[in-house]
Design a protein around this motif. Structure first.
Motif, PDB file in Angstrom:
ATOM      1  N   ILE A  37     -94.703 -54.274   8.295  1.00 23.95           N
ATOM      2  CA  ILE A  37     -95.416 -53.413   7.346  1.00 23.95           C
ATOM      3  C   ILE A  37     -95.099 -51.963   7.657  1.00 23.95           C
ATOM      4  O   ILE A  37     -95.221 -51.521   8.808  1.00 23.95           O
ATOM      5  CB  ILE A  37     -96.939 -53.664   7.428  1.00 23.95           C
ATOM      6  N   THR A  38     -94.693 -51.241   6.618  1.00 18.62           N
ATOM      7  CA  THR A  38     -94.258 -49.866   6.842  1.00 18.62           C
ATOM      8  C   THR A  38     -94.710 -48.972   5.682  1.00 18.62           C
ATOM      9  O   THR A  38     -94.823 -49.445   4.552  1.00 18.62           O
ATOM     10  CB  THR A  38     -92.715 -49.833   7.019  1.00 18.62           C
ATOM     11  N   PRO A  39     -94.985 -47.702   5.949  1.00 17.04           N
ATOM     12  CA  PRO A  39     -95.365 -46.798   4.858  1.00 17.04           C
ATOM     13  C   PRO A  39     -94.229 -46.677   3.838  1.00 17.04           C
ATOM     14  O   PRO A  39     -93.055 -46.707   4.200  1.00 17.04           O
ATOM     15  CB  PRO A  39     -95.592 -45.455   5.571  1.00 17.04           C
ATOM     16  N   ASN A  40     -94.600 -46.544   2.575  1.00  7.63           N
ATOM     17  CA  ASN A  40     -93.564 -46.434   1.536  1.00  7.63           C
ATOM     18  C   ASN A  40     -93.311 -44.982   1.131  1.00  7.63           C
ATOM     19  O   ASN A  40     -92.528 -44.726   0.228  1.00  7.63           O
ATOM     20  CB  ASN A  40     -93.914 -47.289   0.315  1.00  7.63           C
ATOM     21  N   GLY A  41     -94.025 -44.054   1.781  1.00  7.07           N
ATOM     22  CA  GLY A  41     -93.769 -42.641   1.524  1.00  7.07           C
ATOM     23  C   GLY A  41     -94.754 -41.992   0.577  1.00  7.07           C
ATOM     24  O   GLY A  41     -94.774 -40.768   0.457  1.00  7.07           O
ATOM     25  N   ASP A  42     -95.565 -42.788  -0.111  1.00  9.59           N
ATOM     26  CA  ASP A  42     -96.541 -42.186  -1.027  1.00  9.59           C
ATOM     27  C   ASP A  42     -97.978 -42.514  -0.627  1.00  9.59           C
ATOM     28  O   ASP A  42     -98.875 -42.475  -1.454  1.00  9.59           O
ATOM     29  CB  ASP A  42     -96.272 -42.605  -2.474  1.00  9.59           C
ATOM     30  N   GLY A  43     -98.151 -42.876   0.655  1.00 14.79           N
ATOM     31  CA  GLY A  43     -99.500 -43.151   1.152  1.00 14.79           C
ATOM     32  C   GLY A  43     -99.867 -44.617   1.143  1.00 14.79           C
ATOM     33  O   GLY A  43    -100.919 -45.000   1.630  1.00 14.79           O
ATOM     34  N   ARG A  44     -99.016 -45.427   0.555  1.00 13.88           N
ATOM     35  CA  ARG A  44     -99.243 -46.869   0.583  1.00 13.88           C
ATOM     36  C   ARG A  44     -98.204 -47.525   1.501  1.00 13.88           C
ATOM     37  O   ARG A  44     -97.446 -46.832   2.173  1.00 13.88           O
ATOM     38  CB  ARG A  44     -99.180 -47.429  -0.848  1.00 13.88           C
ATOM     39  N   VAL A  45     -98.214 -48.859   1.526  1.00 10.06           N
ATOM     40  CA  VAL A  45     -97.295 -49.553   2.429  1.00 10.06           C
ATOM     41  C   VAL A  45     -96.481 -50.592   1.669  1.00 10.06           C
ATOM     42  O   VAL A  45     -96.848 -51.009   0.566  1.00 10.06           O
ATOM     43  CB  VAL A  45     -98.053 -50.253   3.589  1.00 10.06           C
ATOM     44  N   VAL A  46     -95.402 -51.007   2.284  1.00  8.55           N
ATOM     45  CA  VAL A  46     -94.595 -52.127   1.777  1.00  8.55           C
ATOM     46  C   VAL A  46     -94.316 -53.065   2.948  1.00  8.55           C
ATOM     47  O   VAL A  46     -94.490 -52.700   4.112  1.00  8.55           O
ATOM     48  CB  VAL A  46     -93.255 -51.660   1.161  1.00  8.55           C
ATOM     49  N   ILE A  47     -93.887 -54.266   2.613  1.00  7.94           N
ATOM     50  CA  ILE A  47     -93.509 -55.241   3.639  1.00  7.94           C
ATOM     51  C   ILE A  47     -91.998 -55.438   3.583  1.00  7.94           C
ATOM     52  O   ILE A  47     -91.443 -55.726   2.513  1.00  7.94           O
ATOM     53  CB  ILE A  47     -94.233 -56.587   3.412  1.00  7.94           C
ATOM     54  N   LYS A  48     -91.358 -55.269   4.737  1.00 10.63           N
ATOM     55  CA  LYS A  48     -89.922 -55.513   4.817  1.00 10.63           C
ATOM     56  C   LYS A  48     -89.717 -57.016   4.981  1.00 10.63           C
ATOM     57  O   LYS A  48     -90.077 -57.584   6.016  1.00 10.63           O
ATOM     58  CB  LYS A  48     -89.319 -54.768   6.015  1.00 10.63           C
ATOM     59  N   ARG A  49     -89.168 -57.625   3.950  1.00 10.02           N
ATOM     60  CA  ARG A  49     -89.077 -59.086   3.939  1.00 10.02           C
ATOM     61  C   ARG A  49     -88.276 -59.630   5.109  1.00 10.02           C
ATOM     62  O   ARG A  49     -88.567 -60.698   5.627  1.00 10.02           O
ATOM     63  CB  ARG A  49     -88.473 -59.567   2.625  1.00 10.02           C
ATOM     64  N   VAL A  50     -87.271 -58.900   5.517  1.00  9.53           N
ATOM     65  CA  VAL A  50     -86.413 -59.414   6.590  1.00  9.53           C
ATOM     66  C   VAL A  50     -87.176 -59.517   7.916  1.00  9.53           C
ATOM     67  O   VAL A  50     -86.817 -60.303   8.794  1.00  9.53           O
ATOM     68  CB  VAL A  50     -85.140 -58.535   6.714  1.00  9.53           C
ATOM     69  N   LEU A  51     -88.239 -58.726   8.070  1.00  7.99           N
ATOM     70  CA  LEU A  51     -89.022 -58.749   9.310  1.00  7.99           C
ATOM     71  C   LEU A  51     -90.278 -59.606   9.209  1.00  7.99           C
ATOM     72  O   LEU A  51     -90.975 -59.818  10.193  1.00  7.99           O
ATOM     73  CB  LEU A  51     -89.433 -57.320   9.700  1.00  7.99           C
ATOM     74  N   CYS A  52     -90.585 -60.087   8.008  1.00  7.05           N
ATOM     75  CA  CYS A  52     -91.826 -60.843   7.796  1.00  7.05           C
ATOM     76  C   CYS A  52     -91.628 -62.296   8.210  1.00  7.05           C
ATOM     77  O   CYS A  52     -90.735 -62.979   7.715  1.00  7.05           O
ATOM     78  CB  CYS A  52     -92.223 -60.748   6.333  1.00  7.05           C
ATOM     79  N   THR A  53     -92.491 -62.778   9.117  1.00  5.17           N
ATOM     80  CA  THR A  53     -92.383 -64.167   9.574  1.00  5.17           C
ATOM     81  C   THR A  53     -93.136 -65.131   8.669  1.00  5.17           C
ATOM     82  O   THR A  53     -93.033 -66.339   8.830  1.00  5.17           O
ATOM     83  CB  THR A  53     -92.960 -64.320  10.993  1.00  5.17           C
ATOM     84  N   GLY A  54     -93.950 -64.592   7.773  1.00  5.97           N
ATOM     85  CA  GLY A  54     -94.732 -65.461   6.888  1.00  5.97           C
ATOM     86  C   GLY A  54     -96.024 -65.954   7.493  1.00  5.97           C
ATOM     87  O   GLY A  54     -96.618 -66.914   6.991  1.00  5.97           O
ATOM     88  N   CYS A  55     -96.498 -65.290   8.533  1.00  8.98           N
ATOM     89  CA  CYS A  55     -97.708 -65.773   9.238  1.00  8.98           C
ATOM     90  C   CYS A  55     -98.960 -65.672   8.370  1.00  8.98           C
ATOM     91  O   CYS A  55     -99.912 -66.425   8.543  1.00  8.98           O
ATOM     92  CB  CYS A  55     -97.914 -65.011  10.534  1.00  8.98           C
ATOM     93  N   GLY A  56     -98.977 -64.730   7.439  1.00  8.70           N
ATOM     94  CA  GLY A  56    -100.094 -64.637   6.502  1.00  8.70           C
ATOM     95  C   GLY A  56    -101.322 -63.886   7.000  1.00  8.70           C
ATOM     96  O   GLY A  56    -102.312 -63.770   6.273  1.00  8.70           O
ATOM     97  N   VAL A  57    -101.288 -63.367   8.220  1.00 10.93           N
ATOM     98  CA  VAL A  57    -102.478 -62.692   8.755  1.00 10.93           C
ATOM     99  C   VAL A  57    -102.816 -61.437   7.949  1.00 10.93           C
ATOM    100  O   VAL A  57    -103.981 -61.138   7.693  1.00 10.93           O
ATOM    101  CB  VAL A  57    -102.288 -62.344  10.250  1.00 10.93           C
ATOM    102  N   CYS A  58    -101.792 -60.734   7.499  1.00 11.27           N
ATOM    103  CA  CYS A  58    -102.039 -59.497   6.750  1.00 11.27           C
ATOM    104  C   CYS A  58    -102.848 -59.749   5.486  1.00 11.27           C
ATOM    105  O   CYS A  58    -103.658 -58.920   5.082  1.00 11.27           O
ATOM    106  CB  CYS A  58    -100.725 -58.812   6.422  1.00 11.27           C
ATOM    107  N   GLU A  59    -102.619 -60.909   4.866  1.00 10.00           N
ATOM    108  CA  GLU A  59    -103.381 -61.243   3.658  1.00 10.00           C
ATOM    109  C   GLU A  59    -104.875 -61.300   3.979  1.00 10.00           C
ATOM    110  O   GLU A  59    -105.711 -60.918   3.172  1.00 10.00           O
ATOM    111  CB  GLU A  59    -102.915 -62.583   3.088  1.00 10.00           C
ATOM    112  N   LYS A  60    -105.194 -61.766   5.176  1.00  8.53           N
ATOM    113  CA  LYS A  60    -106.608 -61.910   5.568  1.00  8.53           C
ATOM    114  C   LYS A  60    -107.242 -60.568   5.939  1.00  8.53           C
ATOM    115  O   LYS A  60    -108.437 -60.375   5.758  1.00  8.53           O
ATOM    116  CB  LYS A  60    -106.717 -62.852   6.776  1.00  8.53           C
ATOM    117  N   ILE A  61    -106.448 -59.660   6.468  1.00 11.27           N
ATOM    118  CA  ILE A  61    -107.061 -58.443   7.008  1.00 11.27           C
ATOM    119  C   ILE A  61    -107.112 -57.282   6.005  1.00 11.27           C
ATOM    120  O   ILE A  61    -107.852 -56.334   6.219  1.00 11.27           O
ATOM    121  CB  ILE A  61    -106.386 -57.985   8.333  1.00 11.27           C
ATOM    122  N   CYS A  62    -106.360 -57.358   4.932  1.00 13.82           N
ATOM    123  CA  CYS A  62    -106.401 -56.250   3.957  1.00 13.82           C
ATOM    124  C   CYS A  62    -107.759 -56.230   3.257  1.00 13.82           C
ATOM    125  O   CYS A  62    -108.129 -57.192   2.586  1.00 13.82           O
ATOM    126  CB  CYS A  62    -105.285 -56.397   2.929  1.00 13.82           C
TER     127      CYS A  62
END
Ligand code: SF4
Ligand code: SF4
Length: 87
Positions: free
Chosen positions: A40-65
């Motif tokens: 998860i990385t900032p996208n430059g406008d105050g929000r974030v994006v997920i870099k797919r190549v680094l995402c393992t698919g664990c799904g924890v981020c879905e729970k914590i947002c």
């Protein structure tokens, strides 16, 4: 996660990928500054994006947002949750 990814590969399963709904992201940075997943990385406008190549698919981020801005891309095969020990 490495063991889970290896099992998924053996079973011919693709790991899920996650994405940030830019319309829902409020830029609270819980996922980036507190949770701190390297995918998860900032996208430059105050929000974030997920870099797919680094995402393992664990799904924890879905729970914590707190704003439900993070979702899997497409359907997640139930066998993936089984591999992770979540069913
Ligand atoms: S936790 Fe959710 S709302 Fe906050 S920055 Fe991350 S994706 Fe956006
Ligand atoms: S699914 Fe897991 S690895 Fe991918 S962005 Fe979310 S917390 Fe990070």
């Amino acid at each position: 996660m490495l063991v889970a990814l290896d099992k998924a590969r053996f079973m011919g399963l693709r790991r899920p990928s996650y994405t940030v709904d830019q319309d829902k992201c409020r830029g609270c940075m819980v996922c980036y500054k507190a949770f701190n997943c390297p995918a998860i990385t900032p996208n430059g406008d105050g929000r974030v994006v997920i870099k797919r190549v680094l995402c393992t698919g664990c799904g924890v981020c879905e729970k914590i947002c707190p704003f439900n801005a993070i979702k899997p891309i497409g359907h997640v095969d139930e066998r993936w949750w089984s591999i992770l020990g979540l069913t």
